[in-house]
Scaffold this motif. Structure first.
Motif, PDB file in Angstrom:
ATOM      1  N   ALA A  86       0.832  -1.214   0.000  1.00 36.13           N
ATOM      2  CA  ALA A  86       0.000   0.000   0.000  1.00 36.13           C
ATOM      3  C   ALA A  86       0.862   1.257   0.000  1.00 36.13           C
ATOM      4  O   ALA A  86       0.621   2.198  -0.770  1.00 36.13           O
ATOM      5  CB  ALA A  86      -0.925  -0.013   1.211  1.00 36.13           C
ATOM      6  N   ALA A  87       1.882   1.280   0.868  1.00 37.80           N
ATOM      7  CA  ALA A  87       2.771   2.438   0.936  1.00 37.80           C
ATOM      8  C   ALA A  87       3.554   2.593  -0.363  1.00 37.80           C
ATOM      9  O   ALA A  87       3.777   3.712  -0.850  1.00 37.80           O
ATOM     10  CB  ALA A  87       3.731   2.298   2.114  1.00 37.80           C
ATOM     11  N   ALA A  88       3.967   1.471  -0.956  1.00 39.35           N
ATOM     12  CA  ALA A  88       4.724   1.515  -2.216  1.00 39.35           C
ATOM     13  C   ALA A  88       3.862   2.077  -3.340  1.00 39.35           C
ATOM     14  O   ALA A  88       4.317   2.906  -4.140  1.00 39.35           O
ATOM     15  CB  ALA A  88       5.218   0.119  -2.567  1.00 39.35           C
ATOM     16  N   PHE A  89       2.591   1.640  -3.396  1.00 39.33           N
ATOM     17  CA  PHE A  89       1.683   2.139  -4.431  1.00 39.33           C
ATOM     18  C   PHE A  89       1.480   3.645  -4.301  1.00 39.33           C
ATOM     19  O   PHE A  89       1.516   4.381  -5.300  1.00 39.33           O
ATOM     20  CB  PHE A  89       0.345   1.408  -4.324  1.00 39.33           C
ATOM     21  CG  PHE A  89      -0.683   1.890  -5.305  1.00 39.33           C
ATOM     22  CD1 PHE A  89      -0.625   1.518  -6.636  1.00 39.33           C
ATOM     23  CD2 PHE A  89      -1.708   2.740  -4.886  1.00 39.33           C
ATOM     24  CE1 PHE A  89      -1.576   1.968  -7.548  1.00 39.33           C
ATOM     25  CE2 PHE A  89      -2.659   3.200  -5.782  1.00 39.33           C
ATOM     26  CZ  PHE A  89      -2.593   2.813  -7.127  1.00 39.33           C
ATOM     27  N   TYR A 149       7.957  -1.694  -9.216  1.00 40.84           N
ATOM     28  CA  TYR A 149       6.726  -2.060  -8.517  1.00 40.84           C
ATOM     29  C   TYR A 149       6.146  -3.354  -9.105  1.00 40.84           C
ATOM     30  O   TYR A 149       5.715  -4.251  -8.363  1.00 40.84           O
ATOM     31  CB  TYR A 149       5.708  -0.925  -8.616  1.00 40.84           C
ATOM     32  CG  TYR A 149       4.422  -1.203  -7.883  1.00 40.84           C
ATOM     33  CD1 TYR A 149       4.249  -0.792  -6.565  1.00 40.84           C
ATOM     34  CD2 TYR A 149       3.371  -1.891  -8.502  1.00 40.84           C
ATOM     35  CE1 TYR A 149       3.065  -1.058  -5.881  1.00 40.84           C
ATOM     36  CE2 TYR A 149       2.193  -2.157  -7.830  1.00 40.84           C
ATOM     37  CZ  TYR A 149       2.046  -1.745  -6.517  1.00 40.84           C
ATOM     38  OH  TYR A 149       0.881  -2.025  -5.837  1.00 40.84           O
ATOM     39  N   ALA A 150       6.143  -3.449 -10.438  1.00 41.85           N
ATOM     40  CA  ALA A 150       5.579  -4.634 -11.084  1.00 41.85           C
ATOM     41  C   ALA A 150       6.367  -5.886 -10.736  1.00 41.85           C
ATOM     42  O   ALA A 150       5.785  -6.952 -10.479  1.00 41.85           O
ATOM     43  CB  ALA A 150       5.560  -4.422 -12.599  1.00 41.85           C
ATOM     44  N   LEU A 151       7.685  -5.792 -10.698  1.00 40.90           N
ATOM     45  CA  LEU A 151       8.505  -6.957 -10.350  1.00 40.90           C
ATOM     46  C   LEU A 151       8.254  -7.403  -8.912  1.00 40.90           C
ATOM     47  O   LEU A 151       8.281  -8.600  -8.615  1.00 40.90           O
ATOM     48  CB  LEU A 151       9.987  -6.629 -10.543  1.00 40.90           C
ATOM     49  CG  LEU A 151      10.468  -6.511 -11.994  1.00 40.90           C
ATOM     50  CD1 LEU A 151      11.849  -5.877 -12.052  1.00 40.90           C
ATOM     51  CD2 LEU A 151      10.489  -7.879 -12.674  1.00 40.90           C
ATOM     52  N   ARG A 152       7.994  -6.440  -8.038  1.00 44.78           N
ATOM     53  CA  ARG A 152       7.818  -6.774  -6.620  1.00 44.78           C
ATOM     54  C   ARG A 152       6.411  -7.285  -6.313  1.00 44.78           C
ATOM     55  O   ARG A 152       6.222  -8.218  -5.517  1.00 44.78           O
ATOM     56  CB  ARG A 152       8.110  -5.533  -5.759  1.00 44.78           C
ATOM     57  CG  ARG A 152       8.065  -5.794  -4.252  1.00 44.78           C
ATOM     58  CD  ARG A 152       9.206  -6.710  -3.837  1.00 44.78           C
ATOM     59  NE  ARG A 152       9.119  -7.136  -2.473  1.00 44.78           N
ATOM     60  CZ  ARG A 152       9.814  -6.579  -1.471  1.00 44.78           C
ATOM     61  NH1 ARG A 152      10.595  -5.558  -1.707  1.00 44.78           N
ATOM     62  NH2 ARG A 152       9.716  -7.061  -0.259  1.00 44.78           N
ATOM     63  N   TYR A 153       5.404  -6.680  -6.957  1.00 46.69           N
ATOM     64  CA  TYR A 153       4.025  -6.961  -6.550  1.00 46.69           C
ATOM     65  C   TYR A 153       3.168  -7.488  -7.705  1.00 46.69           C
ATOM     66  O   TYR A 153       1.955  -7.300  -7.700  1.00 46.69           O
ATOM     67  CB  TYR A 153       3.387  -5.693  -5.966  1.00 46.69           C
ATOM     68  CG  TYR A 153       4.099  -5.173  -4.742  1.00 46.69           C
ATOM     69  CD1 TYR A 153       4.073  -5.877  -3.541  1.00 46.69           C
ATOM     70  CD2 TYR A 153       4.820  -3.981  -4.794  1.00 46.69           C
ATOM     71  CE1 TYR A 153       4.729  -5.406  -2.410  1.00 46.69           C
ATOM     72  CE2 TYR A 153       5.478  -3.497  -3.670  1.00 46.69           C
ATOM     73  CZ  TYR A 153       5.439  -4.214  -2.490  1.00 46.69           C
ATOM     74  OH  TYR A 153       6.100  -3.743  -1.380  1.00 46.69           O
ATOM     75  N   GLU A 154       3.775  -8.146  -8.670  1.00 48.42           N
ATOM     76  CA  GLU A 154       3.020  -8.606  -9.839  1.00 48.42           C
ATOM     77  C   GLU A 154       1.919  -9.595  -9.476  1.00 48.42           C
ATOM     78  O   GLU A 154       0.872  -9.645 -10.142  1.00 48.42           O
ATOM     79  CB  GLU A 154       3.952  -9.230 -10.874  1.00 48.42           C
ATOM     80  CG  GLU A 154       4.737 -10.448 -10.373  1.00 48.42           C
ATOM     81  CD  GLU A 154       5.590 -11.055 -11.474  1.00 48.42           C
ATOM     82  OE1 GLU A 154       5.025 -11.434 -12.510  1.00 48.42           O
ATOM     83  OE2 GLU A 154       6.811 -11.140 -11.288  1.00 48.42           O
ATOM     84  N   GLN A 173      -4.019  -2.608  -8.794  1.00 44.35           N
ATOM     85  CA  GLN A 173      -3.185  -1.410  -8.639  1.00 44.35           C
ATOM     86  C   GLN A 173      -2.127  -1.336  -9.732  1.00 44.35           C
ATOM     87  O   GLN A 173      -1.783  -0.245 -10.200  1.00 44.35           O
ATOM     88  CB  GLN A 173      -2.505  -1.402  -7.255  1.00 44.35           C
ATOM     89  CG  GLN A 173      -3.449  -1.128  -6.110  1.00 44.35           C
ATOM     90  CD  GLN A 173      -4.076  -2.401  -5.570  1.00 44.35           C
ATOM     91  OE1 GLN A 173      -4.082  -3.431  -6.240  1.00 44.35           O
ATOM     92  NE2 GLN A 173      -4.616  -2.323  -4.355  1.00 44.35           N
ATOM     93  N   LEU A 174      -1.621  -2.485 -10.146  1.00 42.31           N
ATOM     94  CA  LEU A 174      -0.608  -2.505 -11.197  1.00 42.31           C
ATOM     95  C   LEU A 174      -1.185  -1.980 -12.508  1.00 42.31           C
ATOM     96  O   LEU A 174      -0.531  -1.198 -13.216  1.00 42.31           O
ATOM     97  CB  LEU A 174      -0.084  -3.940 -11.378  1.00 42.31           C
ATOM     98  CG  LEU A 174       1.160  -4.127 -12.260  1.00 42.31           C
ATOM     99  CD1 LEU A 174       2.308  -3.258 -11.774  1.00 42.31           C
ATOM    100  CD2 LEU A 174       1.571  -5.593 -12.269  1.00 42.31           C
TER     101      LEU A 174
END
Length: 478
Positions: free
Chosen positions: A372-375, A399-404, A410-411
């Motif tokens: 959430a904080a990263a987004f 972000y995509a690599l971390r939270y895909e 969100q992505l």
């Protein structure tokens, strides 16, 4: 490993045993290999009064019988054909042929048949088929190396050319070091496997006699891994001197082009950053940006003190001393101006592009958790007018690599935001990165967030040793 002295030694041996005035003839690749380790002054001291490319030499018909030609070329079919034409109508009194890698027997035969006027004095292999940018790192300057990420069926000749150049460069490095390594490769990567197996075939079968060096106490290891297993590192902004120059301004074969920057003096619009020729750069090339700024200030203060003392002449002896030291004074002045210009431009770019804030978010995406904080942080930077298009793209990729797998909704929002904010963004670019280097493609535990079952699976995958070289398995993690 001291790569620069190895290349310098090869060039010394080429030039010092040939007396008289010489012309050095290079191809586009060997120009870079020579220029990073040898200056024009070094060449003049070896009586080299002219440097030409093999293409320029082919187009000229002017006789230069007073010069001896020293050719240093890659042993490509194209270069051999150009040499054949040179030898059929020689312009020089003598021709000394040196090749940067292994020359094939049919190529030697072609050259022998072309030398009807017997101007060739020698043919030698000097294994310098790589560009030694500093004592511990080299590059092959393969500008289309992205081709390895494409399926083999898309461009088979391109893939083969890429692999051949990689194998040639690796072989040359180990021939220069007089080592034959144990070879290990990442089994899950087709291109790593292919390069490792072709290198093994060359070293242990095709040219085994050439690589039959005396065994040393510590054996060398060649580890061939795929960048796709760690796509994060090249996406992060760097904060050490050499890396920042490469990232923000651009550096190729140790040359930095500053023509696009308005505040740079005309005599500093193209500068050389060499650990061999520049003591300040050698000491500070791996210093972080904060310490670098302090060291540049100290260098400027020292130079100002030197300038004041050089202007204070009390006697004829003082004047004579200044004149004798003037070349060194000019060199120091040029060095100070160069580093001040580089650090000033990078400081300006850091401020204008808000790289401190961008880098902080990049590091949190790479090292911390909290979707959430990263987004929120990435969205805020995408909306910041000062953030450049390339930095926006990097942030979304990180972000995509971390939270895909964790936040596809969100992505998609970030994809849409990126497309609306960055005119140069090409649709599908981030998705292509995930397809090539996403969590399903990576072998190791890149973020340290996989469960024990996945780690056990990785142990079964890992890296494989070429069984021709060492018959056991080896495991490594990203």
């Amino acid at each position: 490993m001291v790569l620069i002295p190895l290349i310098r030694d090869y060039i010394d041996r080429m030039l010092q045993d040939i007396s008289g005035m010489k012309v050095l003839i290079l191809d586009p690749q060997t120009v870079g290999m020579v220029s990073v380790v040898y200056s024009q002054s070094d060449l003049l001291r070896k009586e080299v009064f002219l440097v030409e490319t093999v293409d320029d030499a082919s187009s000229s018909r002017a006789s230069m019988a007073h010069l001896k030609a020293v050719y240093f070329l890659r042993p490509s079919s194209d270069n051999v054909q150009k040499l054949r034409r040179h030898l059929s109508a020689p312009r020089f009194a003598e021709c000394h042929l040196f090749f940067s890698n292994i020359l094939k027997i049919p190529q030697i035969q072609v050259l022998a048949d072309s030398d009807e006027q017997e101007v060739v004095q020698q043919i030698q292999e000097f294994y310098a088929d790589f560009c030694a940018i500093d004592p511990f790192h080299f590059t092959l300057n393969i500008h289309n190396n992205h081709i390895y990420m494409l399926p083999t069926v898309v461009d088979p000749p391109g893939m083969q050319s890429f692999c051949d150049r990689a194998v040639d460069g690796i072989a040359s490095v180990f021939l220069a070091l007089k080592r034959r390594p144990v070879i290990r490769y990442q089994r899950t990567s087709d291109v790593a496997k292919r390069i490792a197996q072709e290198t093994s075939r060359l070293m242990y079968e095709q040219e085994s006699g050439l690589f039959d060096f005396r065994r040393t106490e510590n054996s060398s290891l060649l580890l061939v891994i795929d960048r796709r297993d760690d796509p994060v590192t090249p996406l992060l902004n760097q904060w050490t001197y050499q890396a920042m120059v490469h990232e923000l301004i651009g550096i190729e074969n140790n040359k930095v082009d500053l023509k696009e920057f308005a505040n740079v003096p005309k005599d500093q619009q193209e500068v050389v950053l060499s650990a061999v020729q520049d003591d300040f750069f050698r000491v500070n090339m791996f210093e972080n940006f904060g310490d670098l700024g302090m060291n540049v200030k100290r260098m400027v203060d020292d130079f100002q003190h030197l300038s004041k003392s050089s202007q204070n002449f009390q006697s004829i002896d003082d004047m004579a001393k200044f004149v004798s030291n003037y070349p060194e004074y000019r060199k120091t002045h040029g060095n100070v101006t160069k580093h001040v210009a580089l650090v000033s431009e990078m400081s300006r770019m850091v401020e204008e592009r808000k790289l401190m804030q961008v880098s902080q978010t990049e590091q949190e995406l790479a090292c911390a958790s909290g979707q959430a904080a990263a987004f929120e942080a990435v969205t805020s930077l995408l909306n910041n007018e000062s953030v450049s298009d390339i930095d926006r793209l990097r942030l979304v990729m990180l972000y995509a690599l971390r939270y895909e797998k964790e936040s596809p909704v969100q992505l998609m929002q970030l994809f849409n935001k990126l497309a609306s904010r960055s005119a140069k963004y090409k649709s599908g670019l981030v998705q292509f990165l995930l397809k090539q280097a996403g969590v399903d493609k990576r072998t190791g535990d890149l973020y340290g967030n996989r469960d024990l079952l996945n780690i056990a699976r990785n142990m079964a995958r890992g890296l494989k040793v070429d069984t021709k070289v060492c018959p056991h398995s080896y495991v490594t993690f990203a």
